[in-house]
Motif scaffolding. Structure first.
Motif, mmCIF file in Angstrom:
data_model
loop_
_atom_site.group_PDB
_atom_site.id
_atom_site.type_symbol
_atom_site.label_atom_id
_atom_site.label_comp_id
_atom_site.label_asym_id
_atom_site.label_seq_id
_atom_site.Cartn_x
_atom_site.Cartn_y
_atom_site.Cartn_z
ATOM 1 N N LEU A 9 0.838 -1.343 0.044
ATOM 2 C CA LEU A 9 0.108 -0.033 -0.087
ATOM 3 C C LEU A 9 0.815 1.197 0.299
ATOM 4 O O LEU A 9 0.544 2.456 -0.681
ATOM 5 C CB LEU A 9 -0.892 0.018 1.297
ATOM 6 C CG LEU A 9 -2.004 1.188 1.237
ATOM 7 C CD1 LEU A 9 -2.923 1.359 0.162
ATOM 8 C CD2 LEU A 9 -2.833 1.119 2.624
ATOM 9 N N LEU A 10 1.851 1.407 0.782
ATOM 10 C CA LEU A 10 2.779 2.303 0.716
ATOM 11 C C LEU A 10 3.351 2.529 -0.470
ATOM 12 O O LEU A 10 3.706 3.624 -0.869
ATOM 13 C CB LEU A 10 3.733 2.296 1.766
ATOM 14 C CG LEU A 10 4.798 3.399 1.919
ATOM 15 C CD1 LEU A 10 4.294 4.681 2.537
ATOM 16 C CD2 LEU A 10 5.793 3.007 2.689
ATOM 17 N N ILE A 11 3.999 1.451 -1.172
ATOM 18 C CA ILE A 11 4.586 1.603 -2.508
ATOM 19 C C ILE A 11 3.707 2.167 -3.535
ATOM 20 O O ILE A 11 3.865 3.147 -4.156
ATOM 21 C CB ILE A 11 5.174 0.335 -2.957
ATOM 22 C CG1 ILE A 11 6.242 -0.037 -2.174
ATOM 23 C CG2 ILE A 11 5.576 0.351 -4.595
ATOM 24 C CD1 ILE A 11 6.842 -1.392 -2.270
ATOM 25 N N PHE A 12 2.522 1.761 -3.581
ATOM 26 C CA PHE A 12 1.271 2.079 -4.613
ATOM 27 C C PHE A 12 0.872 3.749 -4.170
ATOM 28 O O PHE A 12 0.928 4.531 -5.130
ATOM 29 C CB PHE A 12 -0.036 1.226 -4.146
ATOM 30 C CG PHE A 12 -1.035 1.898 -4.974
ATOM 31 C CD1 PHE A 12 -1.186 1.729 -6.350
ATOM 32 C CD2 PHE A 12 -2.203 2.667 -4.274
ATOM 33 C CE1 PHE A 12 -2.298 2.329 -7.081
ATOM 34 C CE2 PHE A 12 -3.151 3.088 -4.879
ATOM 35 C CZ PHE A 12 -3.258 2.995 -6.353
ATOM 36 N N VAL A 13 0.773 4.051 -3.034
ATOM 37 C CA VAL A 13 0.597 5.511 -2.650
ATOM 38 C C VAL A 13 1.820 6.370 -3.031
ATOM 39 O O VAL A 13 1.337 7.351 -3.554
ATOM 40 C CB VAL A 13 0.156 5.587 -1.059
ATOM 41 C CG1 VAL A 13 -0.034 7.186 -0.680
ATOM 42 C CG2 VAL A 13 -1.212 4.914 -0.724
ATOM 43 N N LEU A 14 2.930 6.165 -2.703
ATOM 44 C CA LEU A 14 3.925 6.720 -3.146
ATOM 45 C C LEU A 14 4.267 6.738 -4.587
ATOM 46 O O LEU A 14 4.475 7.859 -5.294
ATOM 47 C CB LEU A 14 5.454 6.126 -2.424
ATOM 48 C CG LEU A 14 5.562 6.295 -1.108
ATOM 49 C CD1 LEU A 14 6.707 5.824 -0.595
ATOM 50 C CD2 LEU A 14 5.584 7.846 -0.698
ATOM 51 N N THR A 15 3.692 5.826 -5.262
ATOM 52 C CA THR A 15 3.967 5.871 -6.693
ATOM 53 C C THR A 15 2.687 6.643 -7.321
ATOM 54 O O THR A 15 3.059 7.707 -8.249
ATOM 55 C CB THR A 15 3.586 4.513 -7.376
ATOM 56 O OG1 THR A 15 4.734 3.589 -6.997
ATOM 57 C CG2 THR A 15 3.740 4.420 -9.099
ATOM 58 N N VAL A 16 1.735 6.737 -6.642
ATOM 59 C CA VAL A 16 0.521 7.617 -7.196
ATOM 60 C C VAL A 16 0.775 9.146 -7.023
ATOM 61 O O VAL A 16 0.410 10.007 -7.848
ATOM 62 C CB VAL A 16 -0.855 7.141 -6.632
ATOM 63 C CG1 VAL A 16 -1.981 8.172 -6.987
ATOM 64 C CG2 VAL A 16 -1.338 5.830 -7.320
ATOM 65 N N ILE A 17 1.251 9.394 -5.725
ATOM 66 C CA ILE A 17 1.809 10.812 -5.480
ATOM 67 C C ILE A 17 2.956 11.480 -6.422
ATOM 68 O O ILE A 17 2.584 12.284 -6.991
ATOM 69 C CB ILE A 17 2.266 10.821 -3.937
ATOM 70 C CG1 ILE A 17 0.997 10.600 -3.225
ATOM 71 C CG2 ILE A 17 2.805 12.161 -3.869
ATOM 72 C CD1 ILE A 17 1.226 10.361 -1.623
ATOM 73 N N THR A 58 -7.267 14.782 -4.796
ATOM 74 C CA THR A 58 -8.686 14.581 -3.843
ATOM 75 C C THR A 58 -8.874 13.170 -3.562
ATOM 76 O O THR A 58 -9.013 12.989 -2.372
ATOM 77 C CB THR A 58 -9.861 15.159 -4.688
ATOM 78 O OG1 THR A 58 -9.320 16.437 -5.090
ATOM 79 C CG2 THR A 58 -10.953 15.057 -3.895
ATOM 80 N N GLY A 59 -8.629 12.250 -4.400
ATOM 81 C CA GLY A 59 -8.906 10.937 -4.047
ATOM 82 C C GLY A 59 -8.164 10.223 -3.179
ATOM 83 O O GLY A 59 -8.595 9.449 -2.200
ATOM 84 N N ILE A 60 -6.976 10.554 -3.177
ATOM 85 C CA ILE A 60 -5.918 9.863 -2.402
ATOM 86 C C ILE A 60 -5.932 10.597 -1.114
ATOM 87 O O ILE A 60 -5.809 9.796 0.028
ATOM 88 C CB ILE A 60 -4.565 10.023 -3.054
ATOM 89 C CG1 ILE A 60 -4.174 9.335 -4.134
ATOM 90 C CG2 ILE A 60 -3.456 9.454 -2.134
ATOM 91 C CD1 ILE A 60 -3.078 9.084 -5.253
ATOM 92 N N ALA A 61 -6.059 11.738 -1.044
ATOM 93 C CA ALA A 61 -6.387 12.309 0.350
ATOM 94 C C ALA A 61 -7.451 11.733 0.938
ATOM 95 O O ALA A 61 -7.563 11.670 2.179
ATOM 96 C CB ALA A 61 -6.205 13.868 0.167
ATOM 97 N N ALA A 62 -8.524 11.850 0.111
ATOM 98 C CA ALA A 62 -9.736 11.002 0.801
ATOM 99 C C ALA A 62 -9.481 9.788 1.597
ATOM 100 O O ALA A 62 -10.037 9.091 2.587
ATOM 101 C CB ALA A 62 -10.931 11.308 -0.031
ATOM 102 N N ILE A 63 -8.661 9.011 0.796
ATOM 103 C CA ILE A 63 -8.464 7.603 1.067
ATOM 104 C C ILE A 63 -7.647 7.654 2.336
ATOM 105 O O ILE A 63 -8.108 6.867 3.377
ATOM 106 C CB ILE A 63 -7.886 6.829 -0.168
ATOM 107 C CG1 ILE A 63 -8.918 6.571 -1.259
ATOM 108 C CG2 ILE A 63 -7.277 5.453 0.640
ATOM 109 C CD1 ILE A 63 -8.319 5.880 -2.424
ATOM 110 N N GLY A 64 -6.504 8.340 2.199
ATOM 111 C CA GLY A 64 -5.792 8.404 3.590
ATOM 112 C C GLY A 64 -6.493 9.103 4.866
ATOM 113 O O GLY A 64 -6.332 8.604 5.847
ATOM 114 N N GLY A 65 -7.409 10.067 4.611
ATOM 115 C CA GLY A 65 -8.223 10.745 5.714
ATOM 116 C C GLY A 65 -9.267 9.599 6.166
ATOM 117 O O GLY A 65 -9.244 9.396 7.335
ATOM 118 N N GLY A 66 -9.610 8.678 5.366
ATOM 119 C CA GLY A 66 -10.660 7.416 5.908
ATOM 120 C C GLY A 66 -9.784 6.678 6.437
ATOM 121 O O GLY A 66 -10.444 5.960 7.364
#
Length: 115
Positions: A9-17, A58-66
């Motif tokens: 999940l961390l690798i995915f999030v960093l790639t998308v960011i 917006t989407g990634i921040a919403a997922i992280g906030g959730g």
């Protein structure tokens, strides 16, 4: 097993960011006022990338906030049942998790104002 899932999940999030940052830089690439492409009405590639960057931020921040609220709210409720005086502290931690989504939305608004 849970550690491996978190690592993916961390690798995915960093790639998308990273991709989001690259797309956002593409949107801000034009310097100054109007360029020759903007004057002719041919915007090309940049607006589409700006919209994608705004949606991803917006989407990634919403997922992280959730995820943050999903982990913090049950702990806050558990602490509240044991000690009702801990309501203020618990509320702060849950609100910090929700603030992540607001920051993502703010970044999206800033990107969309440049398009």
């Amino acid at each position: 097993m849970k550690s491996r899932k978190h690592a993916r999940l961390l690798i995915f999030v960093l790639t998308v960011i990273t991709l989001c940052c690259l797309f956002g830089v593409q949107a801000f690439a034009a310097e100054g006022g109007e360029t020759a492409a903007a004057a002719s009405g041919d915007w090309g590639f940049a607006p589409g990338m700006a919209y994608i960057a705004a949606a991803l931020s917006t989407g990634i921040a919403a997922i992280g906030g959730g995820m943050a609220v999903g982990a913090g709210a049950p702990a806050a409720i558990g602490a509240l049942t044991e000690d009702p005086k801990s309501f203020g502290k618990s509320l702060i931690f849950v609100a910090l998790g929700e603030g992540i989504a607001l920051y993502g939305m703010l970044v999206a608004i800033l990107i969309l104002q440049k398009v």
